[in-house]
Design an enzyme around this catalytic site. Structure first.
Site, PDB file in Angstrom:
ATOM      1  N   LYS A   1      -2.377   8.838 -11.500  1.00  0.00           N
ATOM      2  CA  LYS A   1      -1.111   9.548 -11.633  1.00  0.00           C
ATOM      3  C   LYS A   1      -1.309  10.881 -12.354  1.00  0.00           C
ATOM      4  O   LYS A   1      -0.737  11.150 -13.421  1.00  0.00           O
ATOM      5  CB  LYS A   1      -0.099   8.649 -12.357  1.00  0.00           C
ATOM      6  CG  LYS A   1       1.286   8.773 -11.726  1.00  0.00           C
ATOM      7  CD  LYS A   1       2.158   7.607 -12.038  1.00  0.00           C
ATOM      8  CE  LYS A   1       3.603   7.906 -11.744  1.00  0.00           C
ATOM      9  NZ  LYS A   1       3.912   8.277 -10.366  1.00  0.00           N
TER      10      LYS A   1
ATOM     11  N   GLU B   1       1.335   7.579   1.848  1.00  0.00           N
ATOM     12  CA  GLU B   1       2.506   7.221   1.042  1.00  0.00           C
ATOM     13  C   GLU B   1       3.525   8.338   1.157  1.00  0.00           C
ATOM     14  O   GLU B   1       3.252   9.380   1.782  1.00  0.00           O
ATOM     15  CB  GLU B   1       2.119   6.956  -0.409  1.00  0.00           C
ATOM     16  CG  GLU B   1       1.539   8.150  -1.140  1.00  0.00           C
ATOM     17  CD  GLU B   1       1.269   7.815  -2.621  1.00  0.00           C
ATOM     18  OE1 GLU B   1       0.078   7.700  -2.960  1.00  0.00           O
ATOM     19  OE2 GLU B   1       2.219   7.702  -3.399  1.00  0.00           O
TER      20      GLU B   1
ATOM     21  N   ARG C   1      -3.118   1.734 -16.086  1.00  0.00           N
ATOM     22  CA  ARG C   1      -3.246   2.811 -15.092  1.00  0.00           C
ATOM     23  C   ARG C   1      -3.496   4.155 -15.772  1.00  0.00           C
ATOM     24  O   ARG C   1      -4.250   4.993 -15.270  1.00  0.00           O
ATOM     25  CB  ARG C   1      -1.989   2.859 -14.218  1.00  0.00           C
ATOM     26  CG  ARG C   1      -2.124   3.759 -13.030  1.00  0.00           C
ATOM     27  CD  ARG C   1      -1.029   3.549 -12.028  1.00  0.00           C
ATOM     28  NE  ARG C   1       0.279   3.942 -12.545  1.00  0.00           N
ATOM     29  CZ  ARG C   1       1.408   3.848 -11.867  1.00  0.00           C
ATOM     30  NH1 ARG C   1       1.401   3.361 -10.639  1.00  0.00           N
ATOM     31  NH2 ARG C   1       2.553   4.218 -12.385  1.00  0.00           N
TER      32      ARG C   1
HETATM   33  C1  COI Z   1       7.977   6.891 -10.585  1.00  0.00           C
HETATM   34  O1  COI Z   1       8.383   6.205  -9.653  1.00  0.00           O
HETATM   35  O2  COI Z   1       8.064   6.494 -11.760  1.00  0.00           O
HETATM   36  C2  COI Z   1       7.336   8.173 -10.375  1.00  0.00           C
HETATM   37  O3  COI Z   1       6.590   8.570 -11.198  1.00  0.00           O
HETATM   38  C3  COI Z   1       7.671   8.998  -9.194  1.00  0.00           C
HETATM   39  C4  COI Z   1       8.186  10.330  -9.596  1.00  0.00           C
HETATM   40  C5  COI Z   1       8.059  11.273  -8.449  1.00  0.00           C
HETATM   41  C6  COI Z   1       9.593  10.269 -10.093  1.00  0.00           C
END
Ligand code: COI
Length: 372
Positions: A219, A255, A117
């Protein structure tokens, strides 16, 4: 946790001992070995940053590669004021976890998927990225170097945060000339402040998380600051998180700020399809596989806000969140409540996922990587 572990943890306080398989004992009866745990109140871990011992860092090279990375003491990093990440938001992050099993073994969960990813995100954001092999190796090194911070079985996990950032200086709007791949870690417990209590979600129809053609599917760090306002407003009113609608029709759910969303009706579980505006969650796709194996029909498709309001059960998934059941959703002043408690679908999925992650349930999928 067995009484034996509990007794030992309370007896020795923060200097407690890891558990190890002992052939002389039944599988469920762990024994201790004299390895030190960090000084942490393991019974009260939330999702806050705890400074651990080491971090991993590697810089990109001129030939589109990354140098061999190194562990160093956890600490601040020095950046040019003109770094691409500071000026134009060229940055990606990942989240993965290390778990300690009852027998003391340490496991990672699908770290290769985070590496893949990150590569896809880097391509979208015009960044150089480490190979999947380097990514997984860096995650392993960081977990093992910070081993004493991996919570005792049943108390949480070591959250591992890989970052890829444009560190080279750049003034005009173009890709940075150099990238840094960094991995740090922190022990964590439940993501939401009310622990495992069902979430109360707020559907925001003013703010959107991303738009078609944006970077919502990767991300990128730039997807997160814009939702802070929506989250703060919702939290002030007692909600746990915000659900976003698509920005074109304001009709389809996408989401939540920190997790993907699913709804259940009968034997059918539905979740928004990943069409570029929704993060391709690794927990999301693992839960889809687990649910199908458990006999549920899973649909990835456009899901309307009306369907969400009419669902029997709703839950969210994410690395940080794991699987969280939703008690209510509020939209346009209307609040609906869902099935919670024993026997709900999300509880079965949660137990199966966590069982696999900590080595208690057979890993038919080959997802778990033991790192000792
Ligand atoms: C995760 O779930 O690892 C994330 O990156 C979400 C984040 C907002 C803590």
């Amino acid at each position: 946790m067995s009484n034996m572990i509990r007794a030992s943890l309370s007896k020795v306080g923060s200097r407690c001992f890891t558990v190890q398989a002992a052939s002389a004992l039944r599988a469920a009866e762990p024994v201790f070995r004299d390895e030190e745990y960090a000084d942490v109140d393991w019974n009260n871990l939330g999702f806050g940053l705890t400074r651990t011992d080491y971090m991993y860092m590697a810089r990109s090279t001129k030939n589109n590669d990354f140098e061999q990375g190194q562990l160093s003491d956890y600490g601040n990093v020095e950046l040019s004021p003109a770094a691409g990440v500071l000026n134009y938001g060229q940055g990606l992050f990942e989240g993965t976890k290390a778990f300690r099993g009852d027998d003391g073994r340490v496991f990672l969960f699908r770290p290769d998927q985070n590496g893949i990813r990150m590569q896809i995100g880097a391509e979208r954001m015009c960044m150089q990225s480490p190979s999947v092999q380097q990514f997984v190796d860096a995650v392993k090194q960081t977990a093992l170097a910070n081993r004493r911070w991996i919570p005792p079985p049943g108390k949480g996990s070591l959250y591992i945060r890989p970052l890829l950032i444009g560190t080279g200086p750049i003034l005009g709007l173009s890709p940075a000339p150099e990238y840094t791949f960094l991995v740090y870690a922190s022990p964590v417990g439940n993501y939401f402040k009310n622990g495992m209590a069902p979430l109360n979600l707020y559907v925001d129809n003013e703010f959107h998380r991303t738009t078609r053609g944006g970077a919502g599917g990767v991300k990128s760090i730039t997807n997160y600051a814009p939702v802070l306002k929506a989250i703060s407003r919702a939290k002030e009113q007692g909600f746990s998180d915000v659900v976003y609608l698509d920005s074109v029709h304001k009709k389809y759910i996408e989401e939540a700020s920190s997790c993907n969303i699913f709804l259940v009706k009968g034997n059918v579980i539905s979740t928004p399809a990943t069409i570029g505006t929704i993060l391709e969650g690794i927990t999301r796709k693992s839960i889809i596989d687990i649910a199908r194996h458990l006999g549920y029909e899973v649909e990835e498709r456009s899901v309307t806000i009306d369907e969400l309001m009419e669902a029997e059960e709703v839950f969210t998934t994410g690395t940080a969140v794991t699987v969280a059941s939703v008690g209510s959703v509020t939209y346009n002043g209307q609040r609906v409540e869902y099935k919670i408690g024993d026997g709900i679908v999300s509880q079965k999925l949660y137990k199966t996922l966590v069982g696999i992650q900590v080595g208690k349930i057979e890993d038919k999928y080959n997802w778990v990587v033991e790192i000792e």
